[in-house]
Design a protein around this motif. Sequence first.
Motif, short mmCIF file in Angstrom:
data_model
loop_
_atom_site.label_atom_id
_atom_site.label_comp_id
_atom_site.label_asym_id
_atom_site.label_seq_id
_atom_site.Cartn_x
_atom_site.Cartn_y
_atom_site.Cartn_z
N PRO A 41 48.14 -33.15 43.64
CA PRO A 41 48.77 -32.08 43.92
C PRO A 41 47.70 -31.95 45.13
O PRO A 41 46.53 -30.93 44.72
CB PRO A 41 48.95 -31.31 42.50
CG PRO A 41 48.33 -31.66 41.84
CD PRO A 41 48.26 -33.31 42.11
N ILE A 42 48.98 -30.80 45.86
CA ILE A 42 48.06 -29.92 46.74
C ILE A 42 47.65 -29.01 46.36
O ILE A 42 49.76 -27.98 47.26
CB ILE A 42 48.66 -30.57 48.12
CG1 ILE A 42 48.67 -31.85 48.80
CG2 ILE A 42 47.78 -29.46 49.56
CD1 ILE A 42 48.66 -32.58 50.06
N LEU A 43 47.56 -27.28 46.63
CA LEU A 43 47.84 -26.55 46.16
C LEU A 43 47.34 -25.90 46.64
O LEU A 43 46.02 -26.21 47.46
CB LEU A 43 47.11 -26.73 44.58
CG LEU A 43 47.52 -27.58 43.91
CD1 LEU A 43 46.69 -27.01 41.93
CD2 LEU A 43 49.09 -27.34 43.37
N ASN A 77 41.98 -22.80 41.80
CA ASN A 77 41.33 -21.73 40.79
C ASN A 77 41.72 -21.58 39.21
O ASN A 77 41.18 -21.95 38.38
CB ASN A 77 40.74 -21.34 41.28
CG ASN A 77 39.42 -21.18 42.71
OD1 ASN A 77 39.10 -22.50 42.70
ND2 ASN A 77 39.83 -20.31 43.88
N ARG A 78 43.77 -21.30 39.39
CA ARG A 78 43.66 -20.56 38.54
C ARG A 78 44.35 -22.55 37.61
O ARG A 78 43.55 -22.40 35.66
CB ARG A 78 45.40 -20.18 38.37
CG ARG A 78 45.64 -19.57 37.62
CD ARG A 78 46.79 -18.81 36.93
NE ARG A 78 47.96 -19.68 37.90
CZ ARG A 78 48.79 -20.19 38.61
NH1 ARG A 78 48.52 -19.39 39.32
NH2 ARG A 78 49.86 -21.16 38.75
N ARG A 79 43.80 -23.38 37.45
CA ARG A 79 44.61 -24.51 36.61
C ARG A 79 43.18 -24.96 36.07
O ARG A 79 43.02 -25.59 35.30
CB ARG A 79 45.16 -25.09 37.75
CG ARG A 79 46.36 -25.32 37.61
CD ARG A 79 46.95 -26.32 38.25
NE ARG A 79 48.56 -26.13 38.90
CZ ARG A 79 49.53 -26.91 39.62
NH1 ARG A 79 48.91 -28.19 39.18
NH2 ARG A 79 50.93 -26.59 39.27
N LYS A 80 41.73 -24.43 37.60
CA LYS A 80 40.47 -25.35 36.42
C LYS A 80 40.21 -24.70 35.70
O LYS A 80 39.88 -25.12 34.16
CB LYS A 80 39.71 -25.41 37.85
CG LYS A 80 39.02 -25.79 37.33
CD LYS A 80 37.66 -25.90 39.10
CE LYS A 80 36.38 -26.18 38.55
NZ LYS A 80 35.43 -25.64 40.04
N ARG A 81 40.56 -23.32 35.67
CA ARG A 81 40.36 -22.57 34.31
C ARG A 81 41.17 -22.40 33.33
O ARG A 81 40.16 -22.85 32.13
CB ARG A 81 40.51 -20.53 34.36
CG ARG A 81 39.19 -20.18 35.66
CD ARG A 81 39.07 -18.59 36.13
NE ARG A 81 41.09 -18.44 36.15
CZ ARG A 81 40.88 -17.83 37.40
NH1 ARG A 81 40.24 -18.36 38.87
NH2 ARG A 81 42.26 -17.46 38.08
N GLU A 82 42.26 -23.10 33.41
CA GLU A 82 43.10 -23.22 31.93
C GLU A 82 42.58 -24.76 31.54
O GLU A 82 42.34 -24.84 30.55
CB GLU A 82 44.53 -23.29 32.82
CG GLU A 82 44.85 -21.96 33.02
CD GLU A 82 46.05 -21.88 33.76
OE1 GLU A 82 46.83 -23.74 34.00
OE2 GLU A 82 47.02 -21.40 34.19
N ALA A 142 39.31 -23.81 29.99
CA ALA A 142 39.15 -23.02 28.44
C ALA A 142 40.15 -24.02 27.67
O ALA A 142 39.63 -23.65 26.38
CB ALA A 142 40.00 -21.89 28.36
N GLY A 143 40.94 -25.09 27.78
CA GLY A 143 41.27 -25.86 26.77
C GLY A 143 40.05 -26.39 26.70
O GLY A 143 40.40 -27.08 25.04
N LEU A 144 39.63 -27.20 27.21
CA LEU A 144 38.24 -28.24 26.89
C LEU A 144 37.27 -27.47 26.20
O LEU A 144 36.86 -28.06 25.49
CB LEU A 144 37.84 -28.77 28.27
CG LEU A 144 38.51 -29.97 28.93
CD1 LEU A 144 38.29 -30.04 30.19
CD2 LEU A 144 38.60 -31.76 28.35
#
Length: 62
Positions: A29-31, A37-42, A45-47
């Motif tokens: 996906p091109i975001l 950055n929000r997806r990366k933080r999510e 956090a899950g990891l």
Amino acid sequence: MPHTRTNYHREVKTASLQGRTITVENLTPILAPKVRNRRKREIEAGLYTVFRKYAPGRAEMR
């Protein structure tokens, strides 16, 4: 939140395995930078939650 259409970067690779041709298509996906950055933080956090759950002694190491 309005739904927007997500654009994807498409990458296609082919390989030969045991006489057969296999095609692999990767869609990334091109975001926008804020969304990325929000997806990366999510994900981080899950990891962290998983690693903390399954390796309790290692989570506190620094």
